[in-house]
Design a protein around this motif. Structure first.
Motif, PDB file in Angstrom:
ATOM      1  N   LEU A 185      53.789  90.745  35.387  1.00 55.99           N
ATOM      2  CA  LEU A 185      53.561  91.284  34.052  1.00 55.99           C
ATOM      3  C   LEU A 185      54.405  92.551  33.872  1.00 55.99           C
ATOM      4  O   LEU A 185      55.025  92.772  32.844  1.00 55.99           O
ATOM      5  N   PHE A 186      54.395  93.407  34.917  1.00 49.94           N
ATOM      6  CA  PHE A 186      55.308  94.552  34.974  1.00 49.94           C
ATOM      7  C   PHE A 186      55.412  94.972  36.437  1.00 49.94           C
ATOM      8  O   PHE A 186      54.600  94.579  37.288  1.00 49.94           O
ATOM      9  N   ASN A 187      56.417  95.790  36.764  1.00 46.94           N
ATOM     10  CA  ASN A 187      56.663  96.260  38.126  1.00 46.94           C
ATOM     11  C   ASN A 187      56.239  97.717  38.283  1.00 46.94           C
ATOM     12  O   ASN A 187      56.118  98.462  37.291  1.00 46.94           O
TER      13      ASN A 187
ATOM     14  N   ARG B   1      58.182 101.552  32.605  1.00 47.29           N
ATOM     15  CA  ARG B   1      57.667 102.384  31.511  1.00 47.29           C
ATOM     16  C   ARG B   1      56.930 101.478  30.521  1.00 47.29           C
ATOM     17  O   ARG B   1      57.327 101.302  29.387  1.00 47.29           O
ATOM     18  N   ASP B   2      55.876 100.925  30.985  1.00 47.99           N
ATOM     19  CA  ASP B   2      55.082  99.990  30.169  1.00 47.99           C
ATOM     20  C   ASP B   2      53.820 100.712  29.730  1.00 47.99           C
ATOM     21  O   ASP B   2      52.874 100.851  30.498  1.00 47.99           O
ATOM     22  N   TYR B   3      53.809 101.205  28.473  1.00 45.80           N
ATOM     23  CA  TYR B   3      52.684 102.019  28.007  1.00 45.80           C
ATOM     24  C   TYR B   3      51.742 101.147  27.182  1.00 45.80           C
ATOM     25  O   TYR B   3      51.751 101.195  25.950  1.00 45.80           O
ATOM     26  N   SER B   4      50.917 100.359  27.881  1.00 42.88           N
ATOM     27  CA  SER B   4      50.028  99.430  27.175  1.00 42.88           C
ATOM     28  C   SER B   4      48.714  99.271  27.909  1.00 42.88           C
ATOM     29  O   SER B   4      48.632  99.377  29.138  1.00 42.88           O
ATOM     30  N   LEU B   5      47.697  99.006  27.109  1.00 43.89           N
ATOM     31  CA  LEU B   5      46.392  98.586  27.627  1.00 43.89           C
ATOM     32  C   LEU B   5      46.360  97.057  27.615  1.00 43.89           C
ATOM     33  O   LEU B   5      46.791  96.432  26.648  1.00 43.89           O
ATOM     34  N   TYR B   6      45.843  96.425  28.700  1.00 44.10           N
ATOM     35  CA  TYR B   6      45.767  94.976  28.777  1.00 44.10           C
ATOM     36  C   TYR B   6      44.318  94.533  28.967  1.00 44.10           C
ATOM     37  O   TYR B   6      43.567  95.152  29.735  1.00 44.10           O
ATOM     38  N   ILE B   7      43.968  93.458  28.250  1.00 43.07           N
ATOM     39  CA  ILE B   7      42.653  92.831  28.404  1.00 43.07           C
ATOM     40  C   ILE B   7      42.895  91.381  28.814  1.00 43.07           C
ATOM     41  O   ILE B   7      43.663  90.661  28.153  1.00 43.07           O
ATOM     42  N   VAL B   8      42.257  90.951  29.909  1.00 47.08           N
ATOM     43  CA  VAL B   8      42.426  89.569  30.376  1.00 47.08           C
ATOM     44  C   VAL B   8      41.525  88.658  29.553  1.00 47.08           C
ATOM     45  O   VAL B   8      40.309  88.864  29.495  1.00 47.08           O
TER      46      VAL B   8
ATOM     47  N   VAL C  88      44.706  88.254  37.351  1.00 42.49           N
ATOM     48  CA  VAL C  88      45.888  88.997  37.763  1.00 42.49           C
ATOM     49  C   VAL C  88      45.485  90.008  38.834  1.00 42.49           C
ATOM     50  O   VAL C  88      44.302  90.324  38.996  1.00 42.49           O
ATOM     51  N   LYS C  89      46.508  90.531  39.554  1.00 44.84           N
ATOM     52  CA  LYS C  89      46.229  91.530  40.595  1.00 44.84           C
ATOM     53  C   LYS C  89      47.152  92.728  40.420  1.00 44.84           C
ATOM     54  O   LYS C  89      48.319  92.599  40.045  1.00 44.84           O
ATOM     55  N   ALA C  90      46.613  93.919  40.690  1.00 43.13           N
ATOM     56  CA  ALA C  90      47.410  95.139  40.750  1.00 43.13           C
ATOM     57  C   ALA C  90      47.732  95.390  42.215  1.00 43.13           C
ATOM     58  O   ALA C  90      46.821  95.444  43.052  1.00 43.13           O
ATOM     59  N   HIS C  91      49.013  95.534  42.527  1.00 44.29           N
ATOM     60  CA  HIS C  91      49.381  95.579  43.948  1.00 44.29           C
ATOM     61  C   HIS C  91      50.637  96.419  44.142  1.00 44.29           C
ATOM     62  O   HIS C  91      51.366  96.748  43.194  1.00 44.29           O
ATOM     63  N   ASP C  92      50.865  96.768  45.393  1.00 47.15           N
ATOM     64  CA  ASP C  92      52.107  97.421  45.805  1.00 47.15           C
ATOM     65  C   ASP C  92      52.616  96.661  47.015  1.00 47.15           C
ATOM     66  O   ASP C  92      52.068  96.798  48.114  1.00 47.15           O
TER      67      ASP C  92
ATOM     68  N   ARG D 217      54.347 103.149  35.634  1.00 45.49           N
ATOM     69  CA  ARG D 217      53.290 102.376  36.280  1.00 45.49           C
ATOM     70  C   ARG D 217      53.254 102.676  37.783  1.00 45.49           C
ATOM     71  O   ARG D 217      54.292 102.744  38.436  1.00 45.49           O
ATOM     72  N   SER D 218      52.039 102.858  38.294  1.00 45.84           N
ATOM     73  CA  SER D 218      51.880 103.198  39.716  1.00 45.84           C
ATOM     74  C   SER D 218      51.783 101.959  40.596  1.00 45.84           C
ATOM     75  O   SER D 218      51.881 102.052  41.821  1.00 45.84           O
ATOM     76  N   THR D 219      51.564 100.800  39.993  1.00 45.32           N
ATOM     77  CA  THR D 219      51.509  99.546  40.746  1.00 45.32           C
ATOM     78  C   THR D 219      52.198  98.451  39.935  1.00 45.32           C
ATOM     79  O   THR D 219      52.463  98.617  38.743  1.00 45.32           O
TER      80      THR D 219
END
Length: 407
Positions: free
Chosen positions: A52-54, A58-65, A70-74, A99-101
């Motif tokens: 969705l993003f890396n 610079r993705d300034y958005s709120l997301y609702i599933v 989905v997973k937030a990961h590093d 984005r931090s993740t």
């Protein structure tokens, strides 16, 4: 048909509003404003394993599933996963940090997106939105405070449990040390005198007619000596084991220390006389205190016996009683061989209690001083020792003068 389409669209809009309302940031926002925000939510689809993003975008958005996961990961480390009706990135509406993740779809997924630019337009057009968002943030802060309080309570509980586990670990270690000492005594201190008694008894039984009076006398004295030592050891072991299992409890009463000391000196005078030791009680006087007579008698007997054992021929052993405001202090003072500092540190300890032969090769059980310590402490007193090598030792203990009420 048109009405049906409108109803479907309204239903979808209400679902979006419900999703927005579940976000704490929008908790205090009114329905009409939420409806306006819901109309600008963008639908986006991501396939399984698609990003969705890396991290760093610079993705300034709120997301609702809406559907999927989905997973937030590093890299390979996953921080969190999000499923239907869950959201992430709300701070991106207020903060323009990268984005931090990274976020990747774990399965085919559909999400709703609210971009920061659209959000800012609403803030400019609807002044009440700022106040509502501020209230939402206050709710979030309160939730964090509650969570922090719960975590603090949990941490205190964990700390207490840790301390209890450490205490249990220490107690288990002490029990293991006691077990090792117990088996060491049985294996060595009990076996040796039994072996000697059996050997001498067998020799007497087989060769009795071949021994003269003097040899018979010597054998009988040796059998008595080792039998007496074994009996004393067994008695100490019995008392010690009863203490450890709680079957031996103190029964304190008002009693006269003078009776205990006089009886013990009378009992041990013969032993002292055999080594030409002067055994006496300095300034005898009645000394009524609150103690278990049997336990404190055992303490006095052990300390005087030890003093005689480690005092050479023509020495002196003195018993002294000092009256303090709340207790009596009983001291057994000898002119014996003394105890080195490194050995004093090991006295009264089951894990390293040293045993030393007396001046006439007298042996001990290794349990006497340990029993003394436990008996004295169970009677509300303390025990200690002062010593100078080659000059003598003073073992002392205290007993309360009156009954001490337990807290």
């Amino acid at each position: 048909m048109l009405n049906l389409f409108k109803k479907h669209r309204d239903d979808e809009l209400e679902k979006r509003i419900d999703c927005l309302r579940s976000i704490l940031l929008f908790k205090e926002v009114d329905h009409s404003t939420l409806r306006k925000i819901a109309t600008v939510l963008e639908s986006c689809e991501v396939k399984k394993d698609e990003r969705l993003f890396n991290k760093g975008d610079r993705d300034y958005s709120l997301y609702i599933v809406v559907r999927g996961k989905v997973k937030a990961h590093d890299g390979n480390h996953t921080f969190a996963t999000f499923g239907p009706n869950q959201y992430f990135g709300e701070y991106s509406l207020l903060d323009s940090s990268a984005r931090s993740t990274a976020v990747t779809a774990m399965e085919d997924s559909v999400l709703l997106r609210l971009h920061q630019e659209q959000f800012n337009r609403f803030l400019q057009k609807i002044p009440s939105l700022s106040r509502a968002l501020l209230l939402g943030l206050v709710w979030r802060l309160r939730d964090y405070n509650v969570l922090e309080a719960e975590l603090t309570a949990k941490n205190l509980e964990i700390k207490k449990q840790k301390e209890e586990i450490e205490q249990q670990s220490k107690e288990l270690e002490q029990l293991n040390q006691m077990k090792d000492k117990f088996f060491a005594i049985i294996a060595h201190d009990l076996r040796n005198p039994f072996s000697t008694v059996l050997s001498l008894s067998e020799l007497l039984a087989k060769e009795f007619a071949n021994f003269d009076q003097n040899n018979l006398q010597m054998f009988i004295e040796q059998i008595y000596k080792y039998s007496n030592k074994t009996f004393n050891l067994l008695e100490n072991l019995l008392q010690w084991s009863m203490l450890q299992t709680g079957r031996l409890t103190p029964k304190p009463q008002m009693a006269n220390l003078a009776d205990v000391i006089n009886d013990t000196i009378d009992l041990l005078k013969g032993t002292a006389h055999n080594k030409s030791i002067n055994l006496y009680w300095a300034l005898p006087t009645d000394s009524y205190a609150y103690f278990d007579v049997n336990m404190i008698t055992t303490v006095v007997r052990n300390l005087i016996s030890n003093a005689i054992k480690f005092t050479p021929q023509n020495g002196e052993v003195v018993v002294q009683v000092d009256a303090e405001p709340d207790h009596y202090k009983v001291s057994v003072i000898d002119t014996g061989v003394g105890i080195p500092d490194e050995v004093i540190q090991k006295l009264f300890r089951i894990d390293s209690n040293p045993t030393t032969l007396g001046t006439n090769e007298e042996s001990g059980t290794g349990l006497g001083l340990i029993l003394c310590k436990e008996f004295v402490e169970k009677n509300g007193g303390t025990i200690g020792v002062r010593s100078v090598v080659s000059k003598g030792s003073t073992f002392y203990f205290t007993v309360p003068r009156i009954e001490v009420k337990k807290q």
